[in-house]
Each structure stands twice: as structure tokens, then as C-alpha cells.
Design an enzyme around this catalytic site. Structure first.
Site, short mmCIF file in Angstrom:
data_model
loop_
_atom_site.label_atom_id
_atom_site.label_comp_id
_atom_site.label_asym_id
_atom_site.label_seq_id
_atom_site.Cartn_x
_atom_site.Cartn_y
_atom_site.Cartn_z
N ASP A 51 0.60 -1.27 0.14
CA ASP A 51 -0.11 0.03 0.10
C ASP A 51 0.73 1.39 -0.03
O ASP A 51 0.41 2.28 0.01
CB ASP A 51 -0.88 0.00 1.32
CG ASP A 51 -0.36 -0.18 2.48
OD1 ASP A 51 0.85 -0.08 2.68
OD2 ASP A 51 -1.14 -0.10 3.64
N SER A 52 2.14 0.99 0.00
CA SER A 52 3.12 2.08 -0.23
C SER A 52 2.76 2.71 -1.52
O SER A 52 3.40 3.76 -1.88
CB SER A 52 4.60 1.68 0.01
OG SER A 52 4.82 0.54 -0.65
N ASP A 90 -0.91 -6.05 -0.38
CA ASP A 90 -1.48 -5.24 1.20
C ASP A 90 -2.89 -5.21 0.96
O ASP A 90 -3.54 -4.67 0.22
CB ASP A 90 -0.73 -4.13 1.27
CG ASP A 90 0.34 -4.08 2.12
OD1 ASP A 90 0.17 -4.97 3.16
OD2 ASP A 90 1.42 -3.11 1.86
N LYS A 120 -1.21 -9.42 2.62
CA LYS A 120 -0.63 -9.05 4.07
C LYS A 120 -1.39 -8.24 4.71
O LYS A 120 -2.15 -7.29 4.07
CB LYS A 120 0.58 -8.39 3.55
CG LYS A 120 1.36 -7.66 4.57
CD LYS A 120 3.05 -7.44 4.37
CE LYS A 120 3.14 -6.07 3.66
NZ LYS A 120 2.91 -4.87 4.37
N GLU A 122 -1.43 -5.56 8.23
CA GLU A 122 -0.66 -4.76 9.49
C GLU A 122 -1.46 -5.36 10.71
O GLU A 122 -2.56 -4.88 10.65
CB GLU A 122 -0.48 -3.36 8.93
CG GLU A 122 0.32 -3.21 7.81
CD GLU A 122 0.59 -1.73 7.85
OE1 GLU A 122 0.07 -0.84 8.60
OE2 GLU A 122 1.01 -1.38 6.46
N GLU A 189 9.14 -4.34 10.66
CA GLU A 189 9.56 -3.14 10.13
C GLU A 189 10.11 -2.40 11.11
O GLU A 189 9.46 -2.10 12.21
CB GLU A 189 8.29 -2.41 9.17
CG GLU A 189 8.87 -1.16 8.79
CD GLU A 189 7.81 -0.61 7.79
OE1 GLU A 189 6.75 -1.06 7.42
OE2 GLU A 189 7.98 0.60 7.27
O1 KIV Z 1 3.65 -1.03 1.74
C1 KIV Z 1 4.74 -1.47 1.73
O2 KIV Z 1 5.59 -1.04 0.99
C2 KIV Z 1 5.46 -2.24 2.96
C3 KIV Z 1 6.66 -2.54 3.07
C4 KIV Z 1 7.53 -1.45 3.49
C5 KIV Z 1 7.13 -3.69 3.87
O3 KIV Z 1 4.53 -2.83 3.65
#
Ligand code: KIV
Length: 271
Positions: A51-52, A90, A120, A122, A189
């Protein structure tokens, strides 16, 4: 929309075997078809559609604004460019914050509409009901502990996490709960290296670190950061493998010059 769902060469079983045999796991982000093709072709084990993308692709200052539909668009593009790597996506902010049914429906949409291999999520113990529900539906889940950017307003900044005993103990407990719940891997992280190593030894799933030291089973970076496209972003944990910002700026500058001077296109570059 229908997508072709296929099992790629790297599976959850491959990743478990890599941990067992001490082979390190290499993971990078990608958000589009072209980057995924390059990253996959270079031999990466896991591609994270992070989600980055909210930061890197859309210019937001946090990861919170990205929507499920936008994540699905990015993930489907990445999957079309990936032959070998395991693709994990994500779950965007809000999809796992409450009702387990809502979380499961979001995860099912990701799997059905993108052809990805897993999701994924969080967070730790608080999210276990959602995580267990998704795993029970046959969807591989990767955990994410330590600095969890979706909680940035609660955390108050992007600094090192779990420096203090209480937070470190909670992280260790959360990791064990995620392991018992059946997560196939977990990102850690920005936590102290000694803690990450302790967690890695205490769980059966592979751990993937970002700013978590060499004791993890694998490493992940944001691809635009490690390629040097994000000028000025140089946290301690980042190793920059190229300076694409300089390379691209130079190439584009020369193109502008050639167009303005009339040098481009030349005789050979026209019909
Ligand atoms: O969204 C992302 O890029 C991440 C990584 C930094 C692990 O969760």
C-alpha cells in the site's frame, strides 16, 4: 472481470523450505506490469504490491488513502507481469479494522480479481479474528509487525519501534500468535536487530525484515527506494543499488535538448 489464476514457481511451501534450509528470501515491492516483469525476471522470490503505492505512485504522505479498488488495479497489473515470484498484496487501511466478514470479502476480491497468491495484513493480536477467518478460507496471509504505517496517526511518527521492553514483549507475543494462526510469513519493520533475530528464532514461519537487521529470514525494500528514484529518501536501513533519479533526469534532459534543437528525429528515425 475474470483473471487467470495460476500457481507460480514460488509458493508458501517454497518459502517454508527456504527458512528450513537457511536460504534467505529476497522480496521487493512492485505496483505495475513493467516493474513487475523486471523484478520477477531478476530472480526475486516475493513481490509485494504494497500500500506504499499510495506514496510512491500517487504522492500521498501516508498509506491511508489508497482504496481496495486501487490496490486491485495495481495488483492485477503486477500479476500480469509475474511468472515466477509469489505475489502478495497489502489489505488497505480499514479493510481489517472491524467486521471479519468485511475483511474476508476484501481478501476474496483481491484473490479473485488479481490472481495474486496471498494478502498482507498490518497488526497483531487485535486483528487475529480477521486473520484467522481469511486463512480459514484458504487465503495465505503474511503478517506485518513493528512499524505499521497504517497506524501512523496512533504511532505519531515513522521512528524505530519496540525499543522498550513492553512493546518488544508484545511484538514477540503477537509474532507467536500470528505463527500459531497459520500466517505463511511475516514482515517486521524498523525494530532493533536483536529483537528481530529473537522473533525469527521463536517462530516457524519465515520473517522478512525492513530496517530489522540481518537476523531475519529475508529482506524487503521498496523498489523505487533501492533503485534511487526517490531522491533524498535515505534512511539508515536503505541500501541504494542505483541512482535512477540521475540516470532518468539526464536521459530526459538530453531528449528535451534534442527535440528543441531538431536533432531528434533524424533520417533513420522516421518513415
Ligand atoms: O507497503 C509496503 O511497501 C510495505 C513494505 C514497506 C513492507 O508494507
Amino acid at each position: 472481470m475474470s483473471v487467470e489464476s495460476k500457481v507460480r514457481a514460488v509458493t508458501t511451501a517454497t518459502l517454508a523450505k527456504m527458512k528450513h534450509e537457511g536460504e534467505k528470501i529476497a522480496m521487493l515491492t512492485a505496483y505495475d506490469f513493467t516493474m513487475a516483469k523486471i523484478v520477477d525476471g531478476a530472480g526475486i522470490d516475493i513481490i509485494l504490491v504494497g500500500d506504499s503505492a499510495a506514496n510512491v505512485m500517487a504522492g500521498h504522505t501516508t498509506t491511508l488513502p489508497i482504496t481496495l479498488d486501487q490496490m486491485i488495479y495495481h495488483a492485477a497489473s503486477v500479476v500480469r507481469g509475474t511468472e515466477r515470484a509469489f505475489v502478495v498484496v497489502d489489505m488497505p487501511f480499514g479493510t481489517c479494522s472491524g467486521d471479519e466478514r468485511v475483511a474476508l470479502e476484501a481478501a476474496i476480491r483481491i484473490m479473485k480479481e488479481t490472481g495474486a497468491d496471498g494478502v498482507k495484513i498490518e497488526g497483531g493480536e487485535e486483528l487475529l479474528p480477521c486473520i484467522k477467518k481469511i486463512i480459514a478460507a484458504g487465503i495465505p496471509v503474511m503478517g506485518h509487525l513493528g512499524l505499521t504505517p497504517q497506524s501512523i496517526h496512533q504511532l505519531g511518527g515513522y521512528g524505530l519501534r519496540a525499543k522498550e521492553e513492553a512493546e518488544a514483549e508484545k511484538l514477540l507475543r503477537d509474532a507467536q500468535l500470528l505463527d500459531e494462526a497459520g500466517c505463511f510469513a511475516m514482515v517486521m519493520e524498523k525494530i532493533p536487530a536483536a529483537l528481530a533475530e529473537r522473533v525469527t528464532r521463536s517462530v516457524s514461519m519465515p520473517t522478512i525484515g525492513i530496517g530489522a537487521g540481518a537476523g531475519c529470514d529475508g529482506q524487503v525494500l521498496v523498489v523505487h527506494d533501492m533503485l534511487g528514484m526517490n531522491k533524498g529518501f535515505k534512511p539508515k536501513f536503505l541500501r541504494q543499488y542505483a541512482d535512477l533519479h540521475a540516470v532518468m533526469t539526464d536521459a530526459i534532459g538530453r531528449y528535451v535538448g534534442d527535440v528543441k534543437s531538431g536533432d531528434f528525429p533524424n533520417e533513420q528515425e522516421q518513415y
